[in-house]
Design a protein around this motif. Structure first.
Motif, PDB file in Angstrom:
ATOM      1  N   LEU A  21       6.783  29.465  -2.109  1.00 35.64           N
ATOM      2  CA  LEU A  21       7.559  29.367  -3.346  1.00 35.64           C
ATOM      3  C   LEU A  21       7.014  30.399  -4.309  1.00 35.64           C
ATOM      4  CD1 LEU A  21       9.712  27.668  -4.921  1.00 35.64           C
ATOM      5  CD2 LEU A  21       7.776  26.329  -5.795  1.00 35.64           C
ATOM      6  N   VAL A  22       7.882  31.288  -4.778  1.00 33.44           N
ATOM      7  CA  VAL A  22       7.461  32.335  -5.711  1.00 33.44           C
ATOM      8  C   VAL A  22       8.269  32.252  -6.996  1.00 33.44           C
ATOM      9  CG1 VAL A  22       6.781  33.903  -3.843  1.00 33.44           C
ATOM     10  CG2 VAL A  22       9.051  34.098  -4.837  1.00 33.44           C
ATOM     11  N   LEU A  23       7.716  32.805  -8.050  1.00 37.39           N
ATOM     12  CA  LEU A  23       8.417  32.939  -9.321  1.00 37.39           C
ATOM     13  C   LEU A  23       8.816  34.400  -9.437  1.00 37.39           C
ATOM     14  CD1 LEU A  23       9.286  31.601 -11.955  1.00 37.39           C
ATOM     15  CD2 LEU A  23       7.055  32.220 -12.902  1.00 37.39           C
ATOM     16  N   GLU A  24      10.119  34.620  -9.493  1.00 39.73           N
ATOM     17  CA  GLU A  24      10.649  35.975  -9.530  1.00 39.73           C
ATOM     18  C   GLU A  24      11.679  36.067 -10.644  1.00 39.73           C
ATOM     19  OE1 GLU A  24      11.583  38.667  -5.905  1.00 39.73           O
ATOM     20  OE2 GLU A  24      13.376  37.465  -6.281  1.00 39.73           O
ATOM     21  N   GLU A  25      11.380  36.872 -11.647  1.00 40.25           N
ATOM     22  CA  GLU A  25      12.261  37.067 -12.790  1.00 40.25           C
ATOM     23  C   GLU A  25      12.626  35.732 -13.445  1.00 40.25           C
ATOM     24  OE1 GLU A  25      15.566  39.439 -11.467  1.00 40.25           O
ATOM     25  OE2 GLU A  25      14.282  41.115 -10.915  1.00 40.25           O
ATOM     26  N   ILE A  30      12.319  30.799  -2.511  1.00 40.16           N
ATOM     27  CA  ILE A  30      11.498  30.571  -1.332  1.00 40.16           C
ATOM     28  C   ILE A  30      11.676  31.738  -0.380  1.00 40.16           C
ATOM     29  CG2 ILE A  30      11.117  29.096   0.685  1.00 40.16           C
ATOM     30  CD1 ILE A  30      11.953  26.747  -1.080  1.00 40.16           C
ATOM     31  N   TYR A  31      10.546  32.257   0.070  1.00 35.33           N
ATOM     32  CA  TYR A  31      10.518  33.360   1.030  1.00 35.33           C
ATOM     33  C   TYR A  31       9.572  33.003   2.161  1.00 35.33           C
ATOM     34  CZ  TYR A  31      12.637  36.327  -2.577  1.00 35.33           C
ATOM     35  OH  TYR A  31      13.469  36.864  -3.518  1.00 35.33           O
ATOM     36  N   SER A  41       5.945  39.383  -6.836  1.00 34.46           N
ATOM     37  CA  SER A  41       6.238  38.144  -7.550  1.00 34.46           C
ATOM     38  C   SER A  41       5.025  37.225  -7.572  1.00 34.46           C
ATOM     39  CB  SER A  41       7.399  37.419  -6.863  1.00 34.46           C
ATOM     40  OG  SER A  41       8.533  38.242  -6.816  1.00 34.46           O
ATOM     41  N   TRP A  42       5.064  36.268  -8.467  1.00 32.31           N
ATOM     42  CA  TRP A  42       4.006  35.282  -8.621  1.00 32.31           C
ATOM     43  C   TRP A  42       4.152  34.232  -7.524  1.00 32.31           C
ATOM     44  CZ3 TRP A  42       0.674  34.286 -13.007  1.00 32.31           C
ATOM     45  CH2 TRP A  42      -0.002  33.078 -12.924  1.00 32.31           C
ATOM     46  N   VAL A  43       3.138  34.068  -6.700  1.00 30.38           N
ATOM     47  CA  VAL A  43       3.153  33.017  -5.685  1.00 30.38           C
ATOM     48  C   VAL A  43       2.772  31.709  -6.364  1.00 30.38           C
ATOM     49  CG1 VAL A  43       2.087  32.134  -3.578  1.00 30.38           C
ATOM     50  CG2 VAL A  43       2.660  34.557  -3.763  1.00 30.38           C
ATOM     51  N   VAL A  44       3.685  30.743  -6.323  1.00 29.77           N
ATOM     52  CA  VAL A  44       3.457  29.447  -6.947  1.00 29.77           C
ATOM     53  C   VAL A  44       2.662  28.552  -6.004  1.00 29.77           C
ATOM     54  CG1 VAL A  44       4.572  27.394  -7.908  1.00 29.77           C
ATOM     55  CG2 VAL A  44       5.574  29.664  -8.306  1.00 29.77           C
ATOM     56  N   THR A  45       3.150  28.408  -4.790  1.00 28.08           N
ATOM     57  CA  THR A  45       2.460  27.632  -3.768  1.00 28.08           C
ATOM     58  C   THR A  45       3.089  27.922  -2.412  1.00 28.08           C
ATOM     59  OG1 THR A  45       1.586  25.436  -3.189  1.00 28.08           O
ATOM     60  CG2 THR A  45       3.887  25.529  -3.923  1.00 28.08           C
ATOM     61  N   THR A  46       2.377  27.594  -1.375  1.00 25.08           N
ATOM     62  CA  THR A  46       2.913  27.720  -0.028  1.00 25.08           C
ATOM     63  C   THR A  46       3.232  26.327   0.498  1.00 25.08           C
ATOM     64  OG1 THR A  46       0.773  27.515   1.067  1.00 25.08           O
ATOM     65  CG2 THR A  46       1.471  29.756   0.411  1.00 25.08           C
ATOM     66  N   LEU A  47       4.025  26.273   1.539  1.00 24.13           N
ATOM     67  CA  LEU A  47       4.352  24.995   2.158  1.00 24.13           C
ATOM     68  C   LEU A  47       3.083  24.306   2.646  1.00 24.13           C
ATOM     69  CD1 LEU A  47       6.264  22.858   3.229  1.00 24.13           C
ATOM     70  CD2 LEU A  47       6.681  24.318   5.220  1.00 24.13           C
ATOM     71  N   ASP A  48       2.209  25.055   3.271  1.00 23.85           N
ATOM     72  CA  ASP A  48       0.961  24.471   3.769  1.00 23.85           C
ATOM     73  C   ASP A  48       0.128  23.881   2.633  1.00 23.85           C
ATOM     74  OD1 ASP A  48       1.624  25.173   6.378  1.00 23.85           O
ATOM     75  OD2 ASP A  48       0.405  26.995   6.351  1.00 23.85           O
ATOM     76  N   ASP A  49       0.015  24.618   1.525  1.00 24.10           N
ATOM     77  CA  ASP A  49      -0.763  24.122   0.388  1.00 24.10           C
ATOM     78  C   ASP A  49      -0.115  22.879  -0.226  1.00 24.10           C
ATOM     79  OD1 ASP A  49      -2.646  26.101   0.686  1.00 24.10           O
ATOM     80  OD2 ASP A  49      -1.817  27.373  -0.902  1.00 24.10           O
ATOM     81  N   LEU A  50       1.201  22.908  -0.357  1.00 21.31           N
ATOM     82  CA  LEU A  50       1.905  21.770  -0.927  1.00 21.31           C
ATOM     83  C   LEU A  50       1.714  20.529  -0.056  1.00 21.31           C
ATOM     84  CD1 LEU A  50       3.761  20.497  -3.027  1.00 21.31           C
ATOM     85  CD2 LEU A  50       5.708  21.354  -1.692  1.00 21.31           C
ATOM     86  N   SER A  74       2.240  24.103 -15.321  1.00 24.70           N
ATOM     87  CA  SER A  74       1.178  24.287 -16.309  1.00 24.70           C
ATOM     88  C   SER A  74       0.285  25.467 -15.940  1.00 24.70           C
ATOM     89  CB  SER A  74       0.347  23.006 -16.408  1.00 24.70           C
ATOM     90  OG  SER A  74      -0.710  23.160 -17.288  1.00 24.70           O
ATOM     91  N   THR A  75      -0.003  25.608 -14.656  1.00 28.43           N
ATOM     92  CA  THR A  75      -0.815  26.738 -14.198  1.00 28.43           C
ATOM     93  C   THR A  75      -0.111  28.059 -14.497  1.00 28.43           C
ATOM     94  OG1 THR A  75      -1.812  25.404 -12.457  1.00 28.43           O
ATOM     95  CG2 THR A  75      -1.888  27.809 -12.170  1.00 28.43           C
ATOM     96  N   ILE A  76       1.177  28.108 -14.236  1.00 32.52           N
ATOM     97  CA  ILE A  76       1.951  29.322 -14.514  1.00 32.52           C
ATOM     98  C   ILE A  76       1.914  29.627 -16.012  1.00 32.52           C
ATOM     99  CG2 ILE A  76       4.290  30.299 -14.567  1.00 32.52           C
ATOM    100  CD1 ILE A  76       4.783  28.725 -11.934  1.00 32.52           C
ATOM    101  N   ALA A  77       2.155  28.619 -16.843  1.00 32.47           N
ATOM    102  CA  ALA A  77       2.170  28.816 -18.286  1.00 32.47           C
ATOM    103  C   ALA A  77       0.821  29.291 -18.810  1.00 32.47           C
ATOM    104  CB  ALA A  77       2.594  27.526 -18.981  1.00 32.47           C
ATOM    105  N   SER A  78      -0.258  28.740 -18.266  1.00 32.44           N
ATOM    106  CA  SER A  78      -1.580  29.125 -18.743  1.00 32.44           C
ATOM    107  C   SER A  78      -1.964  30.548 -18.360  1.00 32.44           C
ATOM    108  CB  SER A  78      -2.644  28.147 -18.238  1.00 32.44           C
ATOM    109  OG  SER A  78      -2.861  28.300 -16.860  1.00 32.44           O
ATOM    110  N   GLN A  79      -1.306  31.070 -17.322  1.00 29.50           N
ATOM    111  CA  GLN A  79      -1.573  32.440 -16.864  1.00 29.50           C
ATOM    112  C   GLN A  79      -0.584  33.430 -17.475  1.00 29.50           C
ATOM    113  OE1 GLN A  79      -4.252  33.306 -14.916  1.00 29.50           O
ATOM    114  NE2 GLN A  79      -4.824  31.190 -15.253  1.00 29.50           N
ATOM    115  N   GLY A  80       0.323  32.925 -18.311  1.00 26.81           N
ATOM    116  CA  GLY A  80       1.288  33.808 -18.948  1.00 26.81           C
ATOM    117  C   GLY A  80       2.491  34.128 -18.081  1.00 26.81           C
ATOM    118  N   GLY A  81       2.732  33.322 -17.043  1.00 24.25           N
ATOM    119  CA  GLY A  81       3.849  33.550 -16.127  1.00 24.25           C
ATOM    120  C   GLY A  81       5.143  32.997 -16.611  1.00 24.25           C
TER     121      GLY A  81
END
Length: 81
Positions: A21-25, A30-31, A41-50, A74-81
């Motif tokens: 799962l990525v954050l793109e624009e 999902i890729y 793009s910002w990688v939010v999480t992977t299926l394995d990690d989730l 929250s992690t994305i927001a704290s990193q400025g994403g």
């Protein structure tokens, strides 16, 4: 909120190899692992990690998905994403 429980449900049901799962624009997408590696793009999480982070990834509760989505957001927001 950028990351939603629905995003995580979609990731859990993905058949992409190494689904990521990525954050793109400003939107989540999902890729496959290889596609995500080629993007800036910002990688939010992977299926394995989730699956590892949920108490019961085979049958996640709405609360567990909402809670995990909020933490990722929250992690994305704290990193400025």
């Amino acid at each position: 909120m950028t990351v939603t429980a629905d995003d995580l449900r979609t990731l859990l049901s993905s058949t992409e190899p190494g689904a990521t799962l990525v954050l793109e624009e400003g939107k989540t997408k999902i890729y496959s692992r290889d596609q995500a590696a080629d993007l800036s793009s910002w990688v939010v999480t992977t299926l394995d990690d989730l699956r590892r982070d949920l108490p019961d990834a085979d049958n996640p509760t709405p609360h567990d998905l909402d809670e995990r989505a909020a933490m990722l957001d929250s992690t994305i927001a704290s990193q400025g994403g």
